[in-house]
Design a protein around this motif. Structure first.
Motif, PDB file in Angstrom:
ATOM      1  N   ILE A   1       0.829  -1.208   0.000  1.00  0.00           N
ATOM      2  CA  ILE A   1       0.000   0.000   0.000  1.00  0.00           C
ATOM      3  C   ILE A   1       0.866   1.261   0.000  1.00  0.00           C
ATOM      4  O   ILE A   1       0.831   2.060  -0.944  1.00  0.00           O
ATOM      5  CB  ILE A   1      -0.931   0.015   1.229  1.00  0.00           C
ATOM      6  CG1 ILE A   1      -1.781  -1.253   1.276  1.00  0.00           C
ATOM      7  CG2 ILE A   1      -1.826   1.250   1.196  1.00  0.00           C
ATOM      8  CD1 ILE A   1      -2.469  -1.497   2.593  1.00  0.00           C
ATOM      9  N   GLY A   2       1.675   1.427   1.047  1.00  0.00           N
ATOM     10  CA  GLY A   2       2.402   2.682   1.217  1.00  0.00           C
ATOM     11  C   GLY A   2       3.437   2.935   0.141  1.00  0.00           C
ATOM     12  O   GLY A   2       3.443   3.997  -0.499  1.00  0.00           O
ATOM     13  N   ILE A   3       4.311   1.980  -0.076  1.00  0.00           N
ATOM     14  CA  ILE A   3       5.377   2.176  -1.058  1.00  0.00           C
ATOM     15  C   ILE A   3       4.799   2.280  -2.456  1.00  0.00           C
ATOM     16  O   ILE A   3       5.233   3.107  -3.269  1.00  0.00           O
ATOM     17  CB  ILE A   3       6.401   1.039  -0.957  1.00  0.00           C
ATOM     18  CG1 ILE A   3       7.102   1.088   0.416  1.00  0.00           C
ATOM     19  CG2 ILE A   3       7.434   1.121  -2.075  1.00  0.00           C
ATOM     20  CD1 ILE A   3       8.055  -0.048   0.679  1.00  0.00           C
ATOM     21  N   ALA A   4       3.784   1.466  -2.765  1.00  0.00           N
ATOM     22  CA  ALA A   4       3.157   1.538  -4.090  1.00  0.00           C
ATOM     23  C   ALA A   4       2.512   2.901  -4.314  1.00  0.00           C
ATOM     24  O   ALA A   4       2.635   3.494  -5.398  1.00  0.00           O
ATOM     25  CB  ALA A   4       2.118   0.429  -4.235  1.00  0.00           C
ATOM     26  N   ILE A   5       1.828   3.419  -3.299  1.00  0.00           N
ATOM     27  CA  ILE A   5       1.213   4.747  -3.420  1.00  0.00           C
ATOM     28  C   ILE A   5       2.282   5.806  -3.661  1.00  0.00           C
ATOM     29  O   ILE A   5       2.149   6.682  -4.523  1.00  0.00           O
ATOM     30  CB  ILE A   5       0.404   5.086  -2.150  1.00  0.00           C
ATOM     31  CG1 ILE A   5      -0.946   4.372  -2.180  1.00  0.00           C
ATOM     32  CG2 ILE A   5       0.195   6.582  -2.012  1.00  0.00           C
ATOM     33  CD1 ILE A   5      -1.954   4.966  -3.149  1.00  0.00           C
TER      34      ILE A   5
END
Length: 523
Positions: free
Chosen positions: A282-286
């Motif tokens: 979630i975080g890194i992809a965003i």
């Protein structure tokens, strides 16, 4: 660029990598356990990984992507390609020199990386050798990060997102086919693994070079020169090193302090691996997708579009992160027991690791929010402000870790890491809002409280089910089932049931609608 589709591409590849990463770590836990060989390997793996994220991902995600996008949008492909080649030449030269110095100085560097190892000479020497073998991974992966920045700026996310899968495939293959032939009591299995790390770096670089060549943007080798573009990259990149690598800096600090307690390095590592799954997906992809999107919108003076992108990134990331955090807090025991408790990893290790996991999970939403808010600064070529806030988070982490470690042991390190993440995220949000660069729209204001309610309700249901219904259900199962099979079945049921309950609660409360997802995918 469709923000949600790009996120799905990166998130899907990251999910594949993290699932394989779990398989890798399950095998590592079974082969190495939590003894001195495991501690030495984790330190060796963490050190080049830290510098990779600091000098490569931190600097290039925050500095290179906006500058490359600016050249691409304003001056055309020829200028952008020239800038990429200049950056590639300087980075390669610096990395070769840095790697050579680190290899020679590794026995002295180890006193700073894992000072507690000095009390056990065999473990200390093993960690030095392991780290020297694994360290070239930094060189290969830093070049991978630059090529990833080029491809991401072109809207091509798949190859860069798939690269980490190769690392896990190679390490899993090493554990299955090479490690069994080594005597682990003398560190043989760990030695095979660190050689696998370096081999994976070569494979990832080769794949990204091929992808960049296909896109017509493979940088040609040239003499390194301090051109104006490179100087600007360095000016932005130095603060970006600190701001982009805050999580890794905090983890390194935790590793240094944890080395003072036997087994603590391994307990924190396994807990970190679990909560890194939602953070990565979630975080890194965003963060990867949002930065080039914001950079392009701001280059086109589309402030309204930039604000919309940040709000949707905030909404979508919290829709997935908050239930993940609630689940990790509610049922850390069944998760750790099912994933890792076998072979050399025993019930006492499960108890210690689940305590660290719950503490890390408290900070999971904050880590994701950092990935959402930071691009708002980076896209405006401001890396100094995030650096200052990252420094404040590091100060909180150091002070909190030192105080809590001597009060409650290694769990205090995980708690301090979460505290630091919330401080960092809060400062980023406050400054963005104060500068007029971020404000929650009506849709986010309406839905975020409902997401919190749905996540809390799901977490409570998971805890109650695992605590009260789990033992009863296990007793009713027919004979012939092994404990491991029952554990996998139970955890799968909890995850599936929790996901279904959360989806229903989101529909009922209005936190998310299936129609919104379909509409976003069509855009």
């Amino acid at each position: 660029m469709n923000l949600l589709k790009s996120f799905a591409t990166v998130g899907g590849m990251t999910m594949m990598s993290r699932v394989l990463g779990f398989v890798r770590d399950i095998l590592i836990a079974a082969v190495l356990g939590t003894g001195p060989v495991a501690d030495a390997f984790f330190v060796a793996f963490k050190f080049p990984n830290l510098f990779r994220r600091l000098f490569a991902e931190g600097a290039f995600n925050s500095a290179f992507v906006p500058l490359f996008a600016k050249r691409l949008e304003g001056e055309g492909e020829k200028s952008a390609r020239q800038f990429a080649e200049e950056a590639f030449a300087v980075l390669l030269t610096v990395l070769i020199v840095f790697t050579a110095i680190a290899q020679l100085a590794m026995p002295w560097l180890m006193y700073g990386i894992a000072p507690g190892f000095s009390d056990t000479p065999d473990k200390f020497d093993m960690a030095v050798v392991f780290t020297q073998i694994a360290f070239p991974y930094l060189l290969f992966m830093s070049l991978v990060a630059l090529l990833s920045g080029v491809l991401n700026s072109l809207g091509k996310f798949a190859a860069a997102a798939f690269a980490p899968v190769l690392l896990n495939i190679i390490l899993i293959s090493t554990l299955l086919f090479a490690a069994p032939y080594f005597d682990n009591t003398s560190g043989g299995a760990g030695l095979a693994l660190v050689w696998g790390v370096s081999a994976a770096g070569v494979a990832q670089l080769a794949m990204l070079m091929w992808a960049a060549h296909r896109a017509g943007f493979m940088p040609r080798l040239r003499m390194p020169k301090m051109t104006p573009g490179v100087k600007r990259l360095i000016v932005l990149g130095i603060p970006g090193v600190i701001a982009g690598g805050i999580a890794q800096i905090n983890l390194l600090i935790g590793t240094i302090i944890a080395s003072l307690q036997d087994g603590a390095v391994s307990w924190l590592y396994y807990a970190d691996r679990v909560y890194q799954l939602p953070l990565g997906v979630i975080g890194i992809a965003i963060g990867i997708v949002l930065l080039p999107d914001l950079a392009r919108r701001l280059r086109a003076d589309d402030e309204g579009g930039a604000m919309w992108s940040q709000n949707r990134a905030m909404e979508f990331s919290m829709l997935l992160t908050l239930p993940a955090a609630a689940a990790l807090i509610a049922i850390p025991g069944p998760i750790i027991e099912t994933l890792f408790e076998r072979g050399a990893f025993d019930a006492a290790d499960t108890l210690k690791t689940q305590m660290a996991l719950a503490a890390f999970a408290v900070g999971l939403p904050a880590f994701v929010l950092i990935k959402v808010f930071s691009p708002g600064f980076f896209a405006r070529e401001n890396t100094v402000t995030p650096m200052r806030f990252a420094a404040a988070g590091i100060a909180v982490n150091i002070a909190g870790s030192l105080i809590l470690f001597y009060q409650i042991g290694f769990v205090g390190i995980a708690i301090a890491t979460s505290m630091a993440a919330w401080v960092n995220a809060g400062l980023l949000w406050f400054r963005l809002a104060a500068n007029g660069h971020y404000a929650a729209d009506e849709r986010l204001k309406k839905r975020l409280p409902m997401i919190l309610v749905a996540s809390a309700a799901m977490g409570g249901l998971l805890w109650a089910t695992a605590t009260y219904a789990g033992p009863t259900a296990a007793a009713m199962m027919p004979g012939g089932w092994t404990a491991e099979a029952l554990g996998i079945l139970a955890l799968g049921g909890l995850v599936a049931g929790g996901g279904l309950v959360y989806a229903l609660l989101c529909q009922i409360t209005g936190a998310a609608r299936l129609s919104d997802l379909k509409q976003a995918l069509r855009r």
